[in-house]
Design an enzyme around this catalytic site. Structure first.
Site, PDB file in Angstrom:
ATOM      1  CE  LYS A   1     -26.613  -2.068  26.783  1.00  0.00           C
ATOM      2  NZ  LYS A   1     -27.752  -1.141  26.895  1.00  0.00           N
ATOM      3  CB  THR A   2     -31.997  -5.447  27.754  1.00  0.00           C
ATOM      4  OG1 THR A   2     -31.599  -4.173  27.249  1.00  0.00           O
ATOM      5  CG2 THR A   2     -33.413  -5.346  28.297  1.00  0.00           C
TER       6      THR A   2
ATOM      7  CG  HIS B   1     -24.513   2.941  26.201  1.00  0.00           C
ATOM      8  ND1 HIS B   1     -24.187   2.219  25.073  1.00  0.00           N
ATOM      9  CD2 HIS B   1     -25.874   3.027  26.184  1.00  0.00           C
ATOM     10  CE1 HIS B   1     -25.278   1.895  24.407  1.00  0.00           C
ATOM     11  NE2 HIS B   1     -26.312   2.376  25.063  1.00  0.00           N
TER      12      HIS B   1
ATOM     13  CE  LYS C   1     -29.081   5.815  23.089  1.00  0.00           C
ATOM     14  NZ  LYS C   1     -28.550   5.168  24.320  1.00  0.00           N
TER      15      LYS C   1
ATOM     16  NE  ARG D   1     -27.976   5.788  18.179  1.00  0.00           N
ATOM     17  CZ  ARG D   1     -26.753   5.790  17.662  1.00  0.00           C
ATOM     18  NH1 ARG D   1     -26.215   6.915  17.213  1.00  0.00           N
ATOM     19  NH2 ARG D   1     -26.059   4.662  17.587  1.00  0.00           N
TER      20      ARG D   1
ATOM     21  NE  ARG E   1     -34.315   0.404  19.529  1.00  0.00           N
ATOM     22  CZ  ARG E   1     -33.196   0.391  20.245  1.00  0.00           C
ATOM     23  NH1 ARG E   1     -33.269   0.327  21.558  1.00  0.00           N
ATOM     24  NH2 ARG E   1     -32.025   0.418  19.651  1.00  0.00           N
TER      25      ARG E   1
ATOM     26  CG  ASP F   1     -29.774   2.765  26.864  1.00  0.00           C
ATOM     27  OD1 ASP F   1     -28.888   1.985  26.475  1.00  0.00           O
ATOM     28  OD2 ASP F   1     -30.130   3.747  26.200  1.00  0.00           O
TER      29      ASP F   1
ATOM     30  CB  SER G   1     -26.930  -3.816  19.800  1.00  0.00           C
ATOM     31  OG  SER G   1     -28.105  -4.442  19.370  1.00  0.00           O
TER      32      SER G   1
END
Length: 523
Positions: A228-229, A205, A186, A46, A309, A243, A224
Site C-alpha cells: 500500500k505505501t 483505510h 487511530k 495497538r 515506526r 493511510d 500490512s
C-alpha cells in the site's frame, strides 16, 4: 478539572520546543540527523482487545458490536474521573488539531498528553491549523493520553490495566497504560469512521495519490505487507497520504498531516524518500534501535519489535500534496499478497465484485511469520481495516459502491503475492511487473487490453500487457503441477465463501453472485 489550564504554557508547542522538552524530561534521545527516538515499553503496537466504546442511545444500534467491546456511561464516568484525579498536578501538553483536510468534513481534536514526544507525534500526524484557525478553537473530540494511568478492570468494566475508551456522544477518548503513540491517531480515525458515513462521506483505510496535473487520482486499499505505501509512493505522481482518507461529493481528502511508516529493513536504496525522513529534524522514531555512541538508527535490528515506526510530516516527502485533496478517484485498487499463488497479478472488478472484495479484505500470512504457521493462511480483515470500523462493514461497502457508481471509478484487484506456486515453492511477484501493470492502469492503457474471465474468481484478467510476461497473467500457467494449482485455487475460493457467510444477508444478490466458486479445472 480544567486540563487546558493545567497545561499552562505547554499548549500547541512547535517541534523545536517539544524536542527540547522531551530531551529535558528524559523521554527520548536525539539521533544523528536530528530525528527524535523514543521507546514505548511493553506495548509496541495497538491493543485492540482493550478498546471500548460507550453503549448509549447514539451508539446502541449503530456501532458494529461484533467488532467492539462496550462499557456503560456510568463506567466511563468513573474511568474519566479517576484518570483526571490521577493527572492532577502533573505537567501536561495540549495540541489543537484537525482530523481531515476538507474543512467541510474535518473534526476538531484537542489532544492532552503526559509526554512531550507524544505531543510531537500527534502534532505531526494530524493536520496543523493555521494561526487564525486556532482562535476560539472548540474541540469536537478530546483525547486524554495518560500512559502512567492503570485501569481497574473490576471498577471500570474493562479487560486489563490497559484501556482505550471512547465516548462518542460526548467526544472523549481515554487512553491509559500504553505509550504506543499510534493509539491516538487511530482513535481519531475510529471517530471519523463513526461520524462521516452519516454525512454521506466514505472513510477509508487506504493510501492515495494523484497525477502530476491534478487528475487521475487513485486509492490503494491493502493490509500490512501488500504494498500500500510502496505502490502509492510514485515519484511521478503527487502523494496525498499513506493511510487514512475520506471520499465526499467534492472528491477525496487526507485525514492526516503526516505519515507513520514501518521501518523494518528500511533502506536508502529501496525507499529513499521515507529513509531520508528518518534523518530529518522533527521526525519521531518509535521503538527503533539506536547506536548509543554514533546515534545512528539500525532498521535491521528487530530486537525491540518488528513494528518499529517513523512518524514525519507529509511535506517531508518531496512530491506530497500541500492540500491533501484531489478530485474523485479514477481508479480504486485493492491490494492482496496472495501467498497461495493462485490469483493473477491484476484483475478488473465490476462494482459488485469491488464491494465483495472490499468486504472480504483478503491477504495471506506466510509460513514463519507467527509461531505455528507452517503454510500460507488466509487473512480476512473486512474493509481492509476491521479494527477501526465503528459501524457494520455493509454500511461502508454500500457507501463505496454508491460512490464508485456515481463517479465512474474503475476498480482493480492487484496481487503482490506469489506466482509459480505458493510461498515456499513459487516466487514473489516481480515488483517491476506490478509497477508496469499499475502504470498501465493509471494511464488508462489497460482499459484497451483484451480480457478473459477467470474461471474460479469470475473477474476479468488481461491477456497481454506490454512489458509484462504474458505467462504471469495466467497463474495456472506458471505452475508446473496444474493439479496442485487447481486444488489450491479451490481451497482459496472455499475460504472466501466461508468468510463471506457473515455478510450474506447484508448485501444484494448481485454482490453475492460475485463470490468465487470452487470448481475443478481442466487441462
Amino acid at each position: 478539572m480544567d486540563l487546558l489550564a493545567q497545561c499552562a504554557s505547554r499548549i500547541n508547542l512547535t517541534a523545536p520546543l517539544l524536542v527540547e522538552e522531551a530531551i529535558r524530561r528524559g523521554e527520548a534521545q536525539l539521533t544523528a540527523g536530528g530525528a527524535l527516538a523514543a521507546d514505548t515499553g511493553v506495548h509496541t503496537g495497538r491493543s485492540p482487545k482493550d478498546k471500548f466504546i460507550v453503549r448509549d442511545a447514539l451508539t446502541g444500534k449503530t456501532v458494529w458490536w461484533d467488532n467492539a467491546a462496550s462499557i456503560t456511561p456510568a463506567q466511563f464516568d468513573v474511568l474519566h474521573a479517576d484518570m483526571l484525579a490521577h493527572l492532577k498536578g502533573r505537567e501536561l501538553f495540549a495540541q489543537d488539531l484537525f482530523g481531515g483536510a476538507d474543512p467541510a468534513h474535518r473534526i476538531k481534536a484537542r489532544v492532552f498528553t503526559e509526554y512531550a514526544w507524544h505531543s510531537l507525534f500527534i502534532r505531526t500526524m494530524l493536520r496543523r491549523p493555521a494561526p487564525d484557525e486556532l482562535k476560539g478553537f472548540r474541540p469536537e473530540l478530546t483525547i486524554i493520553d495518560a500512559p502512567s494511568f492503570r485501569a481497574d478492570p473490576e471498577r471500570h468494566g474493562v479487560r486489563s490495566e490497559t484501556v482505550i475508551a471512547m465516548d462518542l456522544s460526548r467526544g472523549i477518548v481515554l487512553i491509559g497504560n500504553t505509550a504506543y503513540a499510534g493509539e491516538m491517531k487511530k482513535s481519531v480515525f475510529s471517530a471519523l469512521n463513526f461520524f462521516l458515513p452519516a454525512k454521506g462521506v466514505m472513510p477509508m483505510h487506504c493510501s492515495a495519490n494523484v497525477g502530476a496535473d491534478g487528475t487521475g487520482s487513485a486509492l490503494f486499499f491493502g493490509l500490512s505487507g501488500t504494498g500500500k505505501t510502496t505502490l502509492s509512493a510514485d515519484p511521478q505522481r503527487i502523494l496525498l497520504g499513506d493511510d487514512e482518507h475520506g471520499w465526499s461529493e467534492d472528491g477525496i481528502f487526507n485525514f492526516e498531516g503526516g505519515c507513520y511508516a514501518k521501518t523494518i529493513n528500511l533502506s536508502a536504496e529501496a525507499e529513499p524518500e521515507i529513509y531520508a525522513t528518518t534523518r530529518m529534524f522533527g521526525t519521531v522514531l518509535e521503538n527503533v534501535t539506536i547506536d548509543p555512541v554514533r546515534r545512528e538508527a539500525d532498521f535491521d535490528d528487530v530486537s525491540k519489535t518488528e513494528n518499529g515506526r517513523c512518524a514525519y510530516p507529509l511535506h517531508y516527502i518531496p512530491n506530497a500534496s500541500p492540500t491533501g485533496r484531489a478530485l474523485h478517484p479514477a481508479n480504486v485498487l485493492m491490494l492482496t499478497a496472495d501467498a497461495f499463488g493462485v490469483m493473477p497479478p491484476i484483475a478488473r472488478l465490476s462494482p459488485e465484485q469491488a464491494m465483495y472484495h472490499f468486504l472480504s479484505g483478503y491477504t495471506a500470512k506466510v509460513a514463519g511469520t507467527e509461531t505455528g504457521v507452517t503454510e500460507p493462511q488466509a487473512t480476512f480483515s473486512t474493509c481492509f481495516g476491521a479494527p477501526f470500523m465503528s459501524r457494520h462493514p455493509s454500511e461502508y461497502a454500500d457507501l463505496l459502491g454508491r460512490m464508485i457508481a456515481r463517479h465512474g471509478s474503475d476498480c482493480w484487484l492487484i496481487s503482490t503475492g506469489w506466482t509459480g506456486g505458493p510461498y515456499g515453492t513459487g516466487r514473489r511477484m516481480p515488483i517491476k511487473a506490478t509497477r508496469t501493470l499499475l502504470t498501465a492502469v493509471l494511464t488508462g492503457k489497460l482499459n484497451n487490453a483484451m480480457f478473459r474471465t477467470d474461471p474460479n474468481f469470475g473477474f476479468a484478467v488481461p491477456v497481454d500487457v506490454p512489458g509484462v510476461d504474458s505467462k504471469l497473467l495466467d497463474p495456472r500457467a506458471t505452475w508446473k503441477d496444474k493439479a496442485a494449482y487447481d486444488a489450491a485455487a479451490e481451497k482459496l475460493a472455499g475460504m472466501f465463501e466461508k468468510n463471506f457467510e457473515r455478510f450474506a444477508r447484508h448485501v444484494s444478490k448481485e454482490v453475492l453472485a460475485s463470490a468465487p466458486r470452487a470448481r475443478a479445472f481442466a487441462d
